[in-house]
Design a protein around this motif. Sequence first.
Motif, short mmCIF file in Angstrom:
data_model
loop_
_atom_site.label_atom_id
_atom_site.label_comp_id
_atom_site.label_asym_id
_atom_site.label_seq_id
_atom_site.Cartn_x
_atom_site.Cartn_y
_atom_site.Cartn_z
N GLY A 214 66.74 35.92 69.33
CA GLY A 214 66.44 35.04 68.69
C GLY A 214 64.88 35.64 68.13
N PHE A 216 64.47 38.43 67.00
CA PHE A 216 64.95 39.24 64.79
C PHE A 216 65.85 39.51 65.01
CE2 PHE A 216 64.15 42.67 68.66
CZ PHE A 216 65.94 43.73 68.79
N THR A 217 66.32 39.98 64.01
CA THR A 217 67.74 39.56 62.87
C THR A 217 68.96 39.53 64.11
OG1 THR A 217 66.68 39.17 61.13
CG2 THR A 217 68.98 39.27 61.65
N SER A 218 68.43 41.09 64.63
CA SER A 218 70.01 41.12 65.17
C SER A 218 70.24 41.37 67.02
CB SER A 218 69.85 43.37 65.13
OG SER A 218 69.14 43.62 65.72
#
Length: 386
Positions: A214, A216-218
């Motif tokens: 979590g 960052f986005t990926s």
Amino acid sequence: MTTILIIDDEKSIRHTLREILEYEKYDVEEAENGKVGLERLKEKDFDVVLCDVKMPEMDGIEVLEASRTLDHTPQFIMISAHATIDTAVDATKKGAYDFIQKPPDLNRLLLTIKNALDKSNLIQETKILKKKVSKSLEIVGESKPILEVKETIEKVAGTEARVLITGENGTGKELVANALHKLSQRSKKALVEVNCAAIPSELIESELFGHEKGSFTSAVKQRIGKFEQADMGTLFLDEIGDMSLPAQAKVLRALQEGRITRVGGEKEIKVNVRVLAATNKDLKEEIKEKRFREDLYHRLSVIVIKVPPLSARSEDIPLLVDKFLQDIASDYGTNKKEIAKDAVEQLQKGKWTGNIRELRNVVERLIIMSGDEITAADVKKYADIQ
């Protein structure tokens, strides 16, 4: 054909096992006690040994231990009518593949033999692969510049000093890094390589230091970075000159403190890593242009090894060509192709802008395109060198 040795002091057991295994198309031999069995193992390479535990004079565990000193060690399957958990554990600790109670269940016995053979084949394939890898990573050459590189590697490898490896593309900088690791006290641990030029700048920190789920986005799950993977081993930062300045700052901190923090994390993680770095860039010029940190340069360049271009060691070309002819023939499963002396001399005159990597590609092309022997005419026609 797969060969199996049965070591058991009970004649009826030996004969019964032999009939079953010969029906399954195995080549089977017998030994009536441990001493005879060990002599057979010294005389012949067997694939699998079925060995009784309880035997007079020399028991099965003693045979197992003695077999470990032989050049070829078969897979041992211990069999006993008096099996205990302690005996089974002791046998497997000493190298036995499995432990089966008498009288053996036929299906289990045959399956165990099959699995033991699979393991034996895997071990053999791994040995061959390691030998191939070792050969492919060999630094070939007897010229003065390459002998100086080898001498430096021998002096530096056993220390904990950080090494900066410089040189043009294709000169074999990764071979130097592998040699340094192989000859170091960290050789039993991992050599972890990071190609800094191949990873986008926004992902390099995650690659090196890992990230938390979590962050960052990926980042859908936690990731362990290369520094952690190389703990107690060696981290090879290839093309370090292409690393972004923010990532350089974090690498510097990791080297100074021996600690890293995953992206999105707060916990500091201790790491014990020897760092080797390589670049085809002039880092001093990069420092002047504010593209590389001077403090990081000094951290990385305790020892600097400059790998010479092929143009500075053309006398090594005959040795390199011979090695590539052998390696490529092995890869193709064919006989090694011969090359005429004047063809080698023609290769020595070339301007190898791609260095050793280019030379290997040219040798492979010549093997494919030439006849029974590679000639000077083939070199002129297919080598495409200036």
